[in-house]
Design a protein around this motif. Structure first.
Motif, PDB file in Angstrom:
ATOM      1  N   SER A 177     -18.317   5.082  12.163  1.00 49.68           N
ATOM      2  CA  SER A 177     -16.543   5.462  12.477  1.00 49.68           C
ATOM      3  C   SER A 177     -16.366   6.147  12.046  1.00 49.68           C
ATOM      4  O   SER A 177     -16.615   6.967  11.150  1.00 49.68           O
ATOM      5  N   SER A 199     -13.405   7.425  10.831  1.00 42.65           N
ATOM      6  CA  SER A 199     -12.794   6.718   9.971  1.00 42.65           C
ATOM      7  C   SER A 199     -12.687   7.627   8.504  1.00 42.65           C
ATOM      8  O   SER A 199     -13.607   7.074   7.830  1.00 42.65           O
ATOM      9  N   ARG A 248     -11.391   8.687   4.758  1.00 42.77           N
ATOM     10  CA  ARG A 248     -10.027   8.984   3.645  1.00 42.77           C
ATOM     11  C   ARG A 248     -10.468  10.219   3.123  1.00 42.77           C
ATOM     12  O   ARG A 248     -12.005  10.273   2.254  1.00 42.77           O
ATOM     13  N   ASP A 265      -4.510   9.600   1.919  1.00 44.24           N
ATOM     14  CA  ASP A 265      -5.126   7.774   2.258  1.00 44.24           C
ATOM     15  C   ASP A 265      -4.521   7.280   0.995  1.00 44.24           C
ATOM     16  O   ASP A 265      -4.083   6.021   1.125  1.00 44.24           O
ATOM     17  N   ASP A 296     -17.849   8.487   3.000  1.00 41.50           N
ATOM     18  CA  ASP A 296     -16.983   7.991   4.518  1.00 41.50           C
ATOM     19  C   ASP A 296     -15.584   8.314   3.292  1.00 41.50           C
ATOM     20  O   ASP A 296     -14.285   7.977   4.085  1.00 41.50           O
TER      21      ASP A 296
END
Length: 223
Positions: free
Chosen positions: A2, A4, A6, A30, A192
């Motif tokens: 995804s 997403s 951080r 984040d 990620d």
């Protein structure tokens, strides 16, 4: 994977004397990455629980605490009890990594495990879901401002492959030398979650730097 992504700025690169003002400059992050070093596990000494508690009280974003300390089994739960959102201990410093991760989760923190450059990740592949985050160090832990070790990205790729195969939710974090020139490489390998120090706090506008890093990582994932 995804989109997403951080970005967790490391306060090792912040101005310690003006910590509250420095934290206010990274509201777009984040998490804030807090390195706890004991001068035993690594040759440097930073913060202890009291300082972490104060950072927790003043930070606009949740804490991602990275414990570079010996006897993690004994000390890590205390950081979860202080309210840290995420507590990462070193695989090399825990006698019962899975038991410790379960304890951290029980207290209410995300449980992370970190590996130094010389440590392999094979032992983690079968137990991925015992952790919420796996941190692959892309420098030798202990000091900020070191050069990014691209040879560590094969570990990230190996973990990402297994995460995909199992449909695991574990986050893959890299820490060390992450900047605008290295983040895409780490993202392509499958990371990620990115710890960046001077690349954020050294910028005129840390929030702009966070946005730029995020864009580079998201672009690499799409690519």
């Amino acid at each position: 994977m995804s989109d997403s992504v951080r970005i967790n700025p490391s306060i090792l690169a912040a101005d310690f004397v003006n910590m509250q003002a420095e934290l206010a400059r990274i509201a777009a992050a984040d998490f804030v990455h807090v390195d706890v070093m004991d001068n035993h596990f690594v040759p440097n000494l930073t913060f202890g629980p009291q300082m972490v508690e104060r950072i927790q009280a003043t930070s606009p974003v949740p804490l991602d605490v990275h414990l570079m300390i010996t006897d993690a089994d004994r000390w890590a739960p205390g950081y979860a009890e202080l309210g840290a959102a995420s507590v990462t201990f070193h695989l090399e410093a825990a006698t019962d990594p899975i038991g410790l991760a379960r304890r951290l989760r029980q207290i209410g923190a995300r449980a992370g495990v970190a590996v130094k450059p010389a440590t392999g990740v094979d032992s983690l592949l079968d137990v991925l879901d015992e952790f919420d985050q796996i941190l692959v160090m892309t420098v030798e832990p202990g000091f900020g401002g070191q050069s990014f070790m691209a040879d560590q990205l094969s570990k990230v790729s190996r973990l990402r492959e297994e995460v995909r195969r199992r449909g695991s939710q574990v986050w893959l974090q890299v820490d060390g030398g992450v900047s605008a020139s290295t983040i895409a490489q780490a993202a392509e390998a499958g990371a990620d979650t990115f710890v960046a120090g001077s690349a954020v706090f050294g910028a005129d506008d840390p929030d702009d730097a966070i946005a730029a890093l995020r864009q580079l990582a998201v672009g690499a994932h799409r690519h």
